[in-house]
Design an enzyme around this catalytic site. Structure first.
Site, PDB file in Angstrom:
ATOM      1  N   LEU A 129       0.813  -1.008   0.082  1.00  0.00           N
ATOM      2  CA  LEU A 129      -0.100   0.033  -0.066  1.00  0.00           C
ATOM      3  C   LEU A 129       0.864   1.173  -0.154  1.00  0.00           C
ATOM      4  O   LEU A 129       1.958   1.328   0.843  1.00  0.00           O
ATOM      5  CB  LEU A 129      -0.860   0.027   0.960  1.00  0.00           C
ATOM      6  CG  LEU A 129      -1.845  -1.126   1.358  1.00  0.00           C
ATOM      7  CD1 LEU A 129      -2.669  -0.917   2.799  1.00  0.00           C
ATOM      8  CD2 LEU A 129      -2.881  -1.162   0.205  1.00  0.00           C
ATOM      9  N   ASP A 130       0.359   2.340  -0.819  1.00  0.00           N
ATOM     10  CA  ASP A 130       1.358   3.288  -0.815  1.00  0.00           C
ATOM     11  C   ASP A 130       1.198   4.179   0.243  1.00  0.00           C
ATOM     12  O   ASP A 130       0.446   3.806   1.257  1.00  0.00           O
ATOM     13  CB  ASP A 130       1.443   4.315  -2.225  1.00  0.00           C
ATOM     14  CG  ASP A 130      -0.092   4.868  -2.078  1.00  0.00           C
ATOM     15  OD1 ASP A 130      -0.726   5.429  -1.143  1.00  0.00           O
ATOM     16  OD2 ASP A 130      -0.633   4.808  -3.272  1.00  0.00           O
ATOM     17  N   LEU A 131       2.242   5.050   0.636  1.00  0.00           N
ATOM     18  CA  LEU A 131       2.623   5.925   1.672  1.00  0.00           C
ATOM     19  C   LEU A 131       1.136   6.622   2.350  1.00  0.00           C
ATOM     20  O   LEU A 131       1.120   6.335   3.415  1.00  0.00           O
ATOM     21  CB  LEU A 131       3.334   7.100   1.444  1.00  0.00           C
ATOM     22  CG  LEU A 131       3.788   8.021   2.535  1.00  0.00           C
ATOM     23  CD1 LEU A 131       4.800   7.189   3.694  1.00  0.00           C
ATOM     24  CD2 LEU A 131       4.750   9.326   2.215  1.00  0.00           C
ATOM     25  N   THR A 133      -1.941   5.535   1.340  1.00  0.00           N
ATOM     26  CA  THR A 133      -3.193   4.467   1.632  1.00  0.00           C
ATOM     27  C   THR A 133      -3.219   3.910   2.817  1.00  0.00           C
ATOM     28  O   THR A 133      -2.154   3.454   3.428  1.00  0.00           O
ATOM     29  CB  THR A 133      -3.123   3.524   0.560  1.00  0.00           C
ATOM     30  OG1 THR A 133      -3.098   4.310  -0.742  1.00  0.00           O
ATOM     31  CG2 THR A 133      -4.236   2.601   0.326  1.00  0.00           C
ATOM     32  N   ARG A 217      -5.313   4.763  -7.709  1.00  0.00           N
ATOM     33  CA  ARG A 217      -4.959   6.199  -8.115  1.00  0.00           C
ATOM     34  C   ARG A 217      -4.788   6.546  -9.612  1.00  0.00           C
ATOM     35  O   ARG A 217      -5.159   7.365  -9.902  1.00  0.00           O
ATOM     36  CB  ARG A 217      -3.754   6.666  -7.094  1.00  0.00           C
ATOM     37  CG  ARG A 217      -3.947   6.533  -5.892  1.00  0.00           C
ATOM     38  CD  ARG A 217      -2.682   7.237  -5.000  1.00  0.00           C
ATOM     39  NE  ARG A 217      -2.854   6.719  -3.400  1.00  0.00           N
ATOM     40  CZ  ARG A 217      -3.441   7.552  -2.567  1.00  0.00           C
ATOM     41  NH1 ARG A 217      -4.273   8.508  -3.060  1.00  0.00           N
ATOM     42  NH2 ARG A 217      -3.370   7.302  -1.292  1.00  0.00           N
TER      43      ARG A 217
END
Length: 256
Positions: A129-131, A133, A217
């Protein structure tokens, strides 16, 4: 339809050696061991074309091995080796601002800072999961299991809640469902459902069957829209527990 109690199907046979031939077992036996019916009934369902393996209709005598994806009654399962007596699976509620790496050169907090300490093994993240999220992150001590859950061939569902800035026309939703071309290949939402829609922002529930970098995204950005909040609430049949607070984890039975 009620979700099944299992996401993994276990192979009960044991390989002679770690580097031996791929371990396989008859499909109807694996399904029966998971409590999905009797062997005779499952053989009948396979014969009637009601079971699929890796997106193809299974036949009598079909065998499956670790990493194979099985579909029955609209639900997807992943086949995994049963050599996991000591394996652990963890659900973690990731907050914003944490990275999924053991050491960050920028000194940002990592999800591993908040996980239970292990002796003789380590946590492996199932996907990323990105920063910014939040939401459900699965971790396990079993590398084969992590690989099976992440493998593109399994096409397991990932469900997200997302808040999108601005108005979102129905034509955009139709385009994102039909599919678009991103820089790393075609992509689409398997399902997209409005939760609330307004002039300044709207909330949607979306489902993907893959886990490419920032894919949710980037899909919205392809239509000139920006996601301001993104939260994963489900991975396959495993849902983020409502009472699990951000930055906390909860053990999951590896056979669940």
């Amino acid at each position: 339809m009620t979700a099944p109690t299992r996401t993994l199907l276990s192979l009960k046979r044991q390989a002679a050696a770690d580097h031996g031939p791929r371990l396989e077992e008859r499909l109807h036996k694996v399904l029966a061991n998971a409590g999905l019916g009797s062997r005779r009934m499952l053989e009948q369902r396979i014969e009637q074309g009601e079971v699929r393996v890796n997106n193809e209709v299974a036949t009598i005598g079909t065998s499956v091995g670790a990493g194979d994806r099985v579909e029955l009654d609209g639900h997807a399962y992943v086949v995994a080796s049963d050599r996991r007596e000591d394996a652990e699976v963890l659900m973690y509620h990731k907050p914003e601002g944490e990275v999924i790496t053991r050491e960050d050169p920028e000194g940002r907090p990592t999800v591993f800072d908040n996980l239970p300490r292990l002796k003789g093994s380590r946590w492996i993240a199932v996907g990323r999961l990105d920063l910014n999220t939040t939401g459900l992150l699965l971790l396990t001590t079993d590398g084969d299991l992590a690989h099976a859950l992440m493998h593109p061939g399994t096409a397991l569902e990932r469900e997200y809640l997302c808040r999108v800035h601005g108005e979102v026309p129905d034509e955009v939703l139709a385009q994102l469902s039909a599919g678009i071309e991103l820089e790393d290949g075609p992509a689409r939402f398997e399902e997209i459902a409005p939760i609330s829609r307004g002039g300044s922002h709207s909330w949607f529930r979306v489902i993907l069957r893959e886990g490419r970098n920032r894919e949710v995204r980037r899909l919205w950005e392809s239509q000139g829209l920006m996601v301001s909040r993104l939260k994963r609430i489900r991975y396959a049949n495993i849902e983020l527990p409502r009472l699990l607070r951000r930055g906390h984890s909860q053990a999951l039975d590896a056979a669940a």
